[in-house]
Motif scaffolding. Sequence first.
Motif, mmCIF file in Angstrom:
data_model
loop_
_atom_site.group_PDB
_atom_site.id
_atom_site.type_symbol
_atom_site.label_atom_id
_atom_site.label_comp_id
_atom_site.label_asym_id
_atom_site.label_seq_id
_atom_site.Cartn_x
_atom_site.Cartn_y
_atom_site.Cartn_z
ATOM 1 N N ALA A 122 34.711 78.330 108.221
ATOM 2 C CA ALA A 122 34.587 79.713 108.699
ATOM 3 C C ALA A 122 35.544 80.003 109.854
ATOM 4 C CB ALA A 122 33.151 79.994 109.121
ATOM 5 N N ALA A 123 35.642 79.074 110.806
ATOM 6 C CA ALA A 123 36.540 79.284 111.946
ATOM 7 C C ALA A 123 37.991 79.388 111.485
ATOM 8 C CB ALA A 123 36.381 78.156 112.964
ATOM 9 N N ALA A 124 38.352 78.612 110.463
ATOM 10 C CA ALA A 124 39.710 78.679 109.921
ATOM 11 C C ALA A 124 39.963 80.052 109.286
ATOM 12 C CB ALA A 124 39.933 77.575 108.895
ATOM 13 N N CYS A 125 38.959 80.602 108.625
ATOM 14 C CA CYS A 125 39.095 81.942 108.041
ATOM 15 C C CYS A 125 39.367 82.970 109.133
ATOM 16 C CB CYS A 125 37.826 82.312 107.270
ATOM 17 S SG CYS A 125 37.554 81.337 105.779
ATOM 18 N N LEU A 126 38.683 82.822 110.266
ATOM 19 C CA LEU A 126 38.889 83.729 111.398
ATOM 20 C C LEU A 126 40.320 83.614 111.920
ATOM 21 C CD1 LEU A 126 37.853 85.680 113.583
ATOM 22 C CD2 LEU A 126 37.061 83.662 114.860
ATOM 23 N N VAL A 127 40.804 82.389 112.076
ATOM 24 C CA VAL A 127 42.178 82.166 112.553
ATOM 25 C C VAL A 127 43.190 82.772 111.589
ATOM 26 C CG1 VAL A 127 43.931 80.397 113.007
ATOM 27 C CG2 VAL A 127 41.605 80.102 113.876
ATOM 28 N N CYS A 128 42.952 82.596 110.301
ATOM 29 C CA CYS A 128 43.862 83.141 109.288
ATOM 30 C C CYS A 128 43.894 84.666 109.364
ATOM 31 C CB CYS A 128 43.440 82.684 107.898
ATOM 32 S SG CYS A 128 44.621 83.130 106.592
ATOM 33 N N GLY A 129 42.720 85.275 109.503
ATOM 34 C CA GLY A 129 42.668 86.728 109.613
ATOM 35 C C GLY A 129 43.440 87.235 110.813
ATOM 36 N N LYS A 130 43.293 86.549 111.945
ATOM 37 C CA LYS A 130 44.017 86.956 113.152
ATOM 38 C C LYS A 130 45.516 86.730 113.001
ATOM 39 C CE LYS A 130 40.367 86.630 116.597
ATOM 40 N NZ LYS A 130 40.022 86.166 117.946
ATOM 41 N N THR A 131 45.893 85.649 112.324
ATOM 42 C CA THR A 131 47.313 85.369 112.100
ATOM 43 C C THR A 131 47.933 86.443 111.213
ATOM 44 O OG1 THR A 131 46.875 82.987 112.268
ATOM 45 C CG2 THR A 131 48.975 83.643 111.304
ATOM 46 N N LEU A 132 47.231 86.800 110.149
ATOM 47 C CA LEU A 132 47.710 87.865 109.258
ATOM 48 C C LEU A 132 47.856 89.178 110.015
ATOM 49 C CD1 LEU A 132 45.529 87.091 106.114
ATOM 50 C CD2 LEU A 132 48.027 87.096 106.139
ATOM 51 N N ALA A 133 46.866 89.489 110.837
ATOM 52 C CA ALA A 133 46.907 90.737 111.614
ATOM 53 C C ALA A 133 48.104 90.752 112.539
ATOM 54 C CB ALA A 133 45.614 90.904 112.401
ATOM 55 N N ALA A 134 48.384 89.628 113.170
ATOM 56 C CA ALA A 134 49.518 89.537 114.095
ATOM 57 C C ALA A 134 50.852 89.707 113.374
ATOM 58 C CB ALA A 134 49.486 88.198 114.827
ATOM 59 N N GLN A 135 50.863 89.379 112.081
ATOM 60 C CA GLN A 135 52.081 89.506 111.282
ATOM 61 C C GLN A 135 52.205 90.885 110.625
ATOM 62 O OE1 GLN A 135 51.840 86.241 108.500
ATOM 63 N NE2 GLN A 135 52.389 84.711 110.022
ATOM 64 N N GLY A 136 51.244 91.761 110.903
ATOM 65 C CA GLY A 136 51.295 93.101 110.343
ATOM 66 C C GLY A 136 50.691 93.231 108.956
ATOM 67 N N LYS A 137 50.020 92.194 108.478
ATOM 68 C CA LYS A 137 49.390 92.229 107.150
ATOM 69 C C LYS A 137 47.923 92.642 107.313
ATOM 70 C CE LYS A 137 52.502 88.780 105.152
ATOM 71 N NZ LYS A 137 53.334 88.499 106.322
ATOM 72 N N ALA A 138 47.740 93.892 107.703
ATOM 73 C CA ALA A 138 46.407 94.382 108.068
ATOM 74 C C ALA A 138 45.448 94.415 106.887
ATOM 75 C CB ALA A 138 46.528 95.775 108.688
ATOM 76 N N VAL A 139 45.929 94.769 105.706
ATOM 77 C CA VAL A 139 45.048 94.875 104.535
ATOM 78 C C VAL A 139 44.461 93.515 104.180
ATOM 79 C CG1 VAL A 139 44.954 95.420 102.082
ATOM 80 C CG2 VAL A 139 46.265 96.881 103.624
ATOM 81 N N GLU A 140 45.327 92.510 104.102
ATOM 82 C CA GLU A 140 44.869 91.157 103.761
ATOM 83 C C GLU A 140 43.941 90.613 104.846
ATOM 84 O OE1 GLU A 140 47.968 92.190 103.753
ATOM 85 O OE2 GLU A 140 49.000 91.603 101.904
ATOM 86 N N ALA A 141 44.290 90.884 106.100
ATOM 87 C CA ALA A 141 43.465 90.414 107.215
ATOM 88 C C ALA A 141 42.079 91.042 107.173
ATOM 89 C CB ALA A 141 44.158 90.747 108.537
ATOM 90 N N ALA A 142 42.027 92.344 106.970
ATOM 91 C CA ALA A 142 40.747 93.055 106.961
ATOM 92 C C ALA A 142 39.861 92.589 105.809
ATOM 93 C CB ALA A 142 40.984 94.559 106.867
#
Length: 199
Positions: A122-142
């Motif tokens: 679960a924590a890795a999923c959170l990190v991935c979401g934040k990484t995607l968001a930082a890269q501008g991939k908001a749809v995938e992150a959300a």
Amino acid sequence: FEKSIACKRLAVIGTEAAIPVLADLLEDENLSHFARYGLEPIPSPEVDMVFLASLITLKGKTLVGVINSIANRGKVAALGPLSALMTVDDKKVAAAAAHAIARLGTPRAAEILDKSMSDQFAAACLVCGKTLAAQGKAVEAAKLLTKLTKFAEAAEHVRLAAMLQVVELQGADGRKILASALESDDRDMFNMALRAVRL
């Protein structure tokens, strides 16, 4: 001691000529960390080949170290081998692989973690979401983070962080998700949403 200092120096001046020597030290529990420190900055695809090959030969602590080095170098070609390590019996290795995938933070990485979502990852999923968001991939992150907010097996602080990130990413739509959570009959979901509002 002298070998560790030499490895550190190679991190600054090392070339491809140093790769075979440093690669031989990866199996040494006392020097593996220093060898990786020397290898990581060398701008050669041979370094990535050495690290990928080590995923098969190493175990335990040294394997965890190589997994972290792969993430540090940001090599998305390692997603396949890393995802295979998420299923091994060694929980530390599996967790390290999941976090490395999360740090690589590509849409493919999100797919892998989405399919493997568990309390362990679960924590890795959170990190991935934040990484995607930082890269501008908001749809995938959300998408990944929204699923995580509803994943009851995840620790509450992980779900709360995911909800805050979703609200930040989606603006008005995120606030609608928050409002819906406040109306939930699920007490855990309600409490999490209430904490999110306070924050």
